[in-house]
Design an enzyme around this catalytic site. Sequence first.
Site, PDB file in Angstrom:
ATOM      1  NE  ARG A  21     -23.785  78.498 -43.560  1.00  0.00           N
ATOM      2  CZ  ARG A  21     -24.372  77.575 -42.804  1.00  0.00           C
ATOM      3  NH1 ARG A  21     -24.739  76.421 -43.321  1.00  0.00           N
ATOM      4  NH2 ARG A  21     -24.614  77.798 -41.539  1.00  0.00           N
ATOM      5  CD  GLU A  32     -20.488  62.699 -30.727  1.00  0.00           C
ATOM      6  OE1 GLU A  32     -20.608  63.938 -30.772  1.00  0.00           O
ATOM      7  OE2 GLU A  32     -20.738  62.007 -29.712  1.00  0.00           O
ATOM      8  CB  CYS A  42     -35.901  68.072 -28.641  1.00  0.00           C
ATOM      9  SG  CYS A  42     -34.673  69.211 -27.986  1.00  0.00           S
ATOM     10  CB  VAL A  80     -11.128  65.094 -27.539  1.00  0.00           C
ATOM     11  CG1 VAL A  80      -9.993  66.008 -27.094  1.00  0.00           C
ATOM     12  CG2 VAL A  80     -11.329  65.193 -29.051  1.00  0.00           C
ATOM     13  CG  ASN A 309     -29.122  74.643 -33.881  1.00  0.00           C
ATOM     14  OD1 ASN A 309     -28.489  74.498 -34.916  1.00  0.00           O
ATOM     15  ND2 ASN A 309     -29.872  73.696 -33.362  1.00  0.00           N
TER      16      ASN A 309
END
Lengths: 560, 560
Positions: A21, A32, A42, A80, A309
Amino acid sequence: MKIVVVGSVAAGTSAAAKARRNDESARITVYERDHDISYSGCGLPYFVGGEVETIDELTPRDAAWFKARYDVEVRTGHEVTDVDVTTRTVTVRDLATGSTFEDPYDELVLATGVRSVVPPLAGVDLPGVFTVRSPSDARAIRGWIEQRKARRAVVVGAGYIGLEMTEQLTERGIAVTVVEALEHAMPRMDADMSARVDAELRRNDVDLRLATRVSAIEGDHDGVTGVRVGSPEDGETVAADLVIMSVGVRPNLELATQAGVTIGPTHAIAVDRQGRTDVPHVWAVGDVAESFNLITGEPAWVPLGSTANKMGRITGDAITGGTLEHRGILGTSIVRVFDLGVAQTGLTEDQARAAGYDVEVLHNIKPDRPEYLGGKPLVIKAVADRATGRLLGAQAIGASGADKRIDVLATAITYGADVADLFHLDLAYSPTYATTKDPVHYTGMALDNAIRGTAPLITPAELDRRRADGEKIQVVDVRSAKDRAKGVVAGSVHLPLKELRARAGELDRDVLVVTYCNKGVTGNAGQNLLRNLGFAQVYNLSGGNQNYQAWAAAQRLGRS
Amino acid sequence: MKIVVVGSVAAGTSAAAKARRNDESARITVYERDHDISYSGCGLPYFVGGEVETIDELTPRDAAWFKARYDVEVRTGHEVTDVDVTTRTVTVRDLATGSTFEDPYDELVLATGVRSVVPPLAGVDLPGVFTVRSPSDARAIRGWIEQRKARRAVVVGAGYIGLEMTEQLTERGIAVTVVEALEHAMPRMDADMSARVDAELRRNDVDLRLATRVSAIEGDHDGVTGVRVGSPEDGETVAADLVIMSVGVRPNLELATQAGVTIGPTHAIAVDRQGRTDVPHVWAVGDVAESFNLITGEPAWVPLGSTANKMGRITGDAITGGTLEHRGILGTSIVRVFDLGVAQTGLTEDQARAAGYDVEVLHNIKPDRPEYLGGKPLVIKAVADRATGRLLGAQAIGASGADKRIDVLATAITYGADVADLFHLDLAYSPTYATTKDPVHYTGMALDNAIRGTAPLITPAELDRRRADGEKIQVVDVRSAKDRAKGVVAGSVHLPLKELRARAGELDRDVLVVTYCNKGVTGNAGQNLLRNLGFAQVYNLSGGNQNYQAWAAAQRLGRS
């Protein structure tokens, strides 16, 4: 600029999205190891329990979505394995083909998260023993339950995940035994509050084994059959066709260690307020990284999705030239345990004492809205600094409204609230949502009166400690005879409030008096009366007999 | 010291109780014209509706209780008819006997509250026409409904009480027509939010007549039969066997006027921060007294039980030598309207503009918790000061969690929060209670981005105003074709986000662009994309098409 992010659950994808952004031209790749990305970890227990029907609801976004929306390359199934911070290159293994390749970076973001701790017990690898970290775990658990028609489960560890799984398995009709090594469920809370969680579990027919260790898991190649608990000599086997290991999580530090970044005192990666490690161009975000406590300023590690987050967004901003900075955490959290919301923010009493504060402690027990509209008791334990009046933390347990009060108190703490501020908050009142004076107001008023010395409080623990030290204390039950029949504080005399003025002569004015009632309000009235009659030292028992009994239950277990 | 309190609902009894707690020796007398004291006026609609079974639940405390608990004389059925501030004496009439007597005071507290406004309409005194102020009113209404088997009601006035009565009568199976003179229900809110309340009423089969006046009430000595609405010429009669007049309340100023105290600009008694009027030894508390706005510092009068309680306690403290001071109100309030919580705090957009602020306005539409656990949309309209970034107010409407977010935002506003602070709040997250980023976080992020110019917002009203002024604006719908079929912003072109990069050439770079989607998130993505492509001025439509349609509905009515 080329940004490489390792890990894609909450913090990694937040960092990538924020970077994009801010900067349309950066190249951004996320690696990933797993298949799923950006999922709601959660939410997993609720898929197992069936409250969430399909796993897709928990994994709404895939690599294609990120590509289309943010022009971010998300490569799942890629691990990784190495990082070279001098050449700024990572080595990546494609788990599907086994081939490896190198990928250079300008900025590297470690969002490697945590793994579940699996203690080295015999039988821990048996089919039917699970941890709960990823959608694959949740699918496997639900599959196992359905295939085996599981009827009995053992949950090892009574933290957030353990409690959520316990609730959800119970809702499915599975008989659950919870084994917790510490003395209470929810060990992050003070014992007098955790004891209320213990009671709620038992009220829902959960077989709760506290201060109990697992010594082995039993079964064969066909699957688990039971869990051996207690000491090897006089232990017993709890039958189970399903075992959930939820004893905790630990940061995935392999890459961080290899990169040579400093690991902080909490055993997570040390970072500055923008997520920088001490190795140039290497950042760390989310559960793998250390945060700091907003109140004490000390390093803190509380792995929660909400914090992850935030950290991701802050670092995504910083990498692309932004100025966002992490302002610290209060460890605010909540978990639903059957009919109760169990929430906390800031320092517990134990943490505050350990940090050196001289604390005032209140247990406020009031309905969350008027009883005439179905209000149920909400217990707020609040902790304040006697020296400054500053609110340090709160814990709340109740059928409804615990989340609201904890969020309000967290906001107040963020701004350095004095307990005297709380009464003045203009909160939304209607009997459908709250009482005219909200529990938050009462909490502030009582703590303020205690700190200013007009209505001093004493906790059951402090009363016990002082009596154990040999101090002479007159404990006065000011309730009616009917209420007294419900249970009493040990060693108390009975002087009902209505008779207190007339019978005050039966008490010694020069000896400390502790008044109490059911929850604290009438006890405070008795306290006022005696103080106005010239008694020198009168304390009101925090939370009254109800809180005393919760504390006593916690004590009995602690001593057993 | 002798304290005389006139009025005993919320503020009067609070003042008396606090005075006693501070001062054991004061003589305290409370005079009350009515029979009931210290009752929950806000609970009355729920007794009428039957959610509260007996009226006793709303009047838990009587004179004997106050005498026993606080040694306060509460004399019900006694009206204070005169006050002589030079001799410090009140004249009291015993309504049962008609006899009068004089009572001297050292300090006089006016807690005379409000009365319901009853417009001078023909038929307003007919049996079956009620106001809702006291337990007697509520008993009378419930009695009338049961006795007459009432099937049709007209509620005149759609403020708090009117809406609560509408909900409760509907729940009883009574068909309700609401007549409101202004253009929306909940006229204290901005029209674009009130319009959502209108929709909820209609969704529940309430016959809502907005911008409509009552010209007469029809019926005979046996009772009301209908309400004449609209202009005398082309009006109509709405049949009714029950009419609730809820057009507002007005302070009971008779004693205040007689005492010669100054009435403030809000037409309530002017007081200082401890409740002193400008006549020595005369105090005023609760709904009869003026408060002040915490943000603007201006006098404010918002008669609410929560504020009344605070004012009573503060003055009870001040009279007895305490130092508590009123810190101002935000007019925080909430009402349940069927399945929605409708809440607000601080300044509305209209109020903020009227106060001279250059405002940034956001409509944040997000689920209150994840949709996979049943989360429903929560609309938060928030208003901030562009010059300072300070949050000025918020309004929230949603099936759940509106109360929590408004209380958190009220707390933040109290501490002078900058919108940039909100993202950093450490709020309690679990999918059973909230989303990972809470709606409060999103609200702060979006307002901060708008104020800093990285993601400017435009409201439907402002878009309309600027287009009406002849400004050329390119309105770009970035949704999918499927979503576009749901309804569009007038005069918009369709460039789905996926095609936007490729088709940006179809737009004029030098002309203002407004992007929009359903609720705002994808619109913001389109906005970012165009800004990164070099478009000079790109606004995102606040709350997207959903909010535009709510605004348009409000407009249509306003113009009708």
